[in-house]
Scaffold this motif. Sequence first.
Motif, short mmCIF file in Angstrom:
data_model
loop_
_atom_site.label_atom_id
_atom_site.label_comp_id
_atom_site.label_asym_id
_atom_site.label_seq_id
_atom_site.Cartn_x
_atom_site.Cartn_y
_atom_site.Cartn_z
N ARG A 49 0.91 -0.96 -0.10
CA ARG A 49 0.51 -0.18 -0.29
C ARG A 49 1.10 1.16 -0.38
O ARG A 49 0.63 2.66 -0.87
CB ARG A 49 -0.94 0.04 1.04
CG ARG A 49 -1.88 1.42 1.61
CD ARG A 49 -3.06 1.31 0.56
NE ARG A 49 -3.62 0.57 0.82
CZ ARG A 49 -5.12 0.06 1.78
NH1 ARG A 49 -5.19 -0.08 2.30
NH2 ARG A 49 -5.37 -1.09 1.28
N LYS A 50 2.18 1.79 1.14
CA LYS A 50 2.42 2.46 0.94
C LYS A 50 3.88 2.45 -0.38
O LYS A 50 3.81 4.40 -1.08
CB LYS A 50 3.95 2.44 1.97
CG LYS A 50 3.18 2.53 3.58
CD LYS A 50 4.24 1.86 4.31
CE LYS A 50 3.58 1.68 6.16
NZ LYS A 50 4.36 2.02 7.15
N SER A 71 -3.88 -2.38 -4.82
CA SER A 71 -3.06 -3.70 -3.13
C SER A 71 -4.73 -3.53 -2.19
O SER A 71 -4.49 -4.12 -1.11
CB SER A 71 -2.62 -1.95 -2.95
OG SER A 71 -2.09 -2.12 -1.27
N VAL A 72 -5.92 -2.26 -3.13
CA VAL A 72 -6.78 -2.74 -1.80
C VAL A 72 -7.43 -3.95 -2.10
O VAL A 72 -7.95 -4.28 -0.78
CB VAL A 72 -7.55 -1.79 -2.13
CG1 VAL A 72 -9.40 -1.30 -1.85
CG2 VAL A 72 -7.73 -0.45 -1.38
N LYS A 73 -7.24 -4.99 -2.92
CA LYS A 73 -8.17 -6.02 -3.70
C LYS A 73 -7.86 -6.83 -3.09
O LYS A 73 -7.88 -7.73 -2.92
CB LYS A 73 -7.78 -6.13 -5.43
CG LYS A 73 -9.26 -5.37 -5.97
CD LYS A 73 -9.58 -5.58 -7.45
CE LYS A 73 -10.26 -4.90 -7.79
NZ LYS A 73 -9.53 -5.19 -10.14
N ALA A 80 -6.05 -16.24 -0.93
CA ALA A 80 -4.61 -16.17 0.12
C ALA A 80 -3.81 -16.09 -1.62
O ALA A 80 -3.29 -15.29 -1.40
CB ALA A 80 -4.09 -18.04 1.18
N GLU A 81 -4.62 -17.12 -2.46
CA GLU A 81 -3.80 -17.06 -3.59
C GLU A 81 -4.03 -16.03 -4.08
O GLU A 81 -3.51 -15.19 -4.98
CB GLU A 81 -4.03 -18.36 -4.24
CG GLU A 81 -3.32 -18.96 -5.85
CD GLU A 81 -3.92 -20.03 -6.63
OE1 GLU A 81 -4.13 -19.74 -8.00
OE2 GLU A 81 -4.16 -21.05 -5.79
N GLU A 82 -4.89 -15.17 -4.84
CA GLU A 82 -5.02 -14.14 -5.46
C GLU A 82 -5.25 -13.64 -4.58
O GLU A 82 -5.22 -12.28 -5.18
CB GLU A 82 -7.45 -14.16 -5.90
CG GLU A 82 -8.29 -14.85 -6.34
CD GLU A 82 -7.74 -14.95 -7.86
OE1 GLU A 82 -7.48 -13.78 -7.97
OE2 GLU A 82 -7.38 -15.89 -8.20
N SER A 83 -4.43 -13.23 -3.33
CA SER A 83 -4.44 -12.17 -2.55
C SER A 83 -2.58 -11.45 -3.30
O SER A 83 -2.88 -10.72 -3.23
CB SER A 83 -4.74 -12.26 -0.93
OG SER A 83 -4.14 -10.88 -0.54
N SER A 84 -2.37 -12.73 -2.93
CA SER A 84 -0.77 -12.94 -3.32
C SER A 84 -0.24 -12.29 -5.18
O SER A 84 0.53 -11.26 -4.89
CB SER A 84 -0.31 -13.88 -3.24
OG SER A 84 1.00 -14.02 -3.67
N ARG A 85 -1.41 -12.54 -5.51
CA ARG A 85 -1.40 -12.63 -7.07
C ARG A 85 -2.10 -10.68 -7.83
O ARG A 85 -1.19 -9.84 -7.99
CB ARG A 85 -2.61 -12.97 -8.13
CG ARG A 85 -2.72 -12.94 -9.77
CD ARG A 85 -3.40 -13.84 -9.76
NE ARG A 85 -4.67 -13.37 -9.89
CZ ARG A 85 -5.35 -12.39 -10.52
NH1 ARG A 85 -4.90 -11.81 -11.21
NH2 ARG A 85 -6.79 -12.57 -9.92
N PHE A 86 -2.13 -10.35 -6.26
CA PHE A 86 -3.31 -9.18 -6.55
C PHE A 86 -1.95 -8.04 -6.32
O PHE A 86 -1.57 -6.93 -6.14
CB PHE A 86 -3.97 -8.28 -5.49
CG PHE A 86 -5.17 -8.88 -6.23
CD1 PHE A 86 -6.11 -8.11 -7.88
CD2 PHE A 86 -7.15 -9.33 -5.82
CE1 PHE A 86 -7.21 -8.71 -8.45
CE2 PHE A 86 -7.35 -9.65 -6.68
CZ PHE A 86 -8.22 -9.45 -7.95
#
Length: 123
Positions: A49-50, A71-73, A80-86
């Motif tokens: 985010r920063k 970053s917000v997504k 966890a996999e989608e979060s890592s990709r975003f």
Amino acid sequence: MSHSPDTTIKVDEDTPLNTTPGSAETHKTQAAKKNGCVATACCQDHHHRKLAIGSIICGISCFGIMALINSVKAEKESDAEESSRFSQRSKRLAIIAILLWLALLALAPALMALISYLITLKD
């Protein structure tokens, strides 16, 4: 004025001692280590985010905004996999935004010199 040898000062173990600068760790770093929070662990930004906000300010802002959205997504995503990709996409876009801005800053004087040279050739 009698001095009694029985006078003692009780010091709590959590009371920090005054140290000379540079001779020991500060009380804050000692307290952070006690709590299990070292500087690298306290300042980690898993969703970048920063970096995304910095790329908006010090980079090409359209790429920076895309990085912030990713970053917000990444933060909102439960998988966890989608979060890592975003998160990785956010990092990549933020770095691209900053590098493109630096390239523009470096190329501007070179382009001005080239245009000046071309104008003098025309005359």
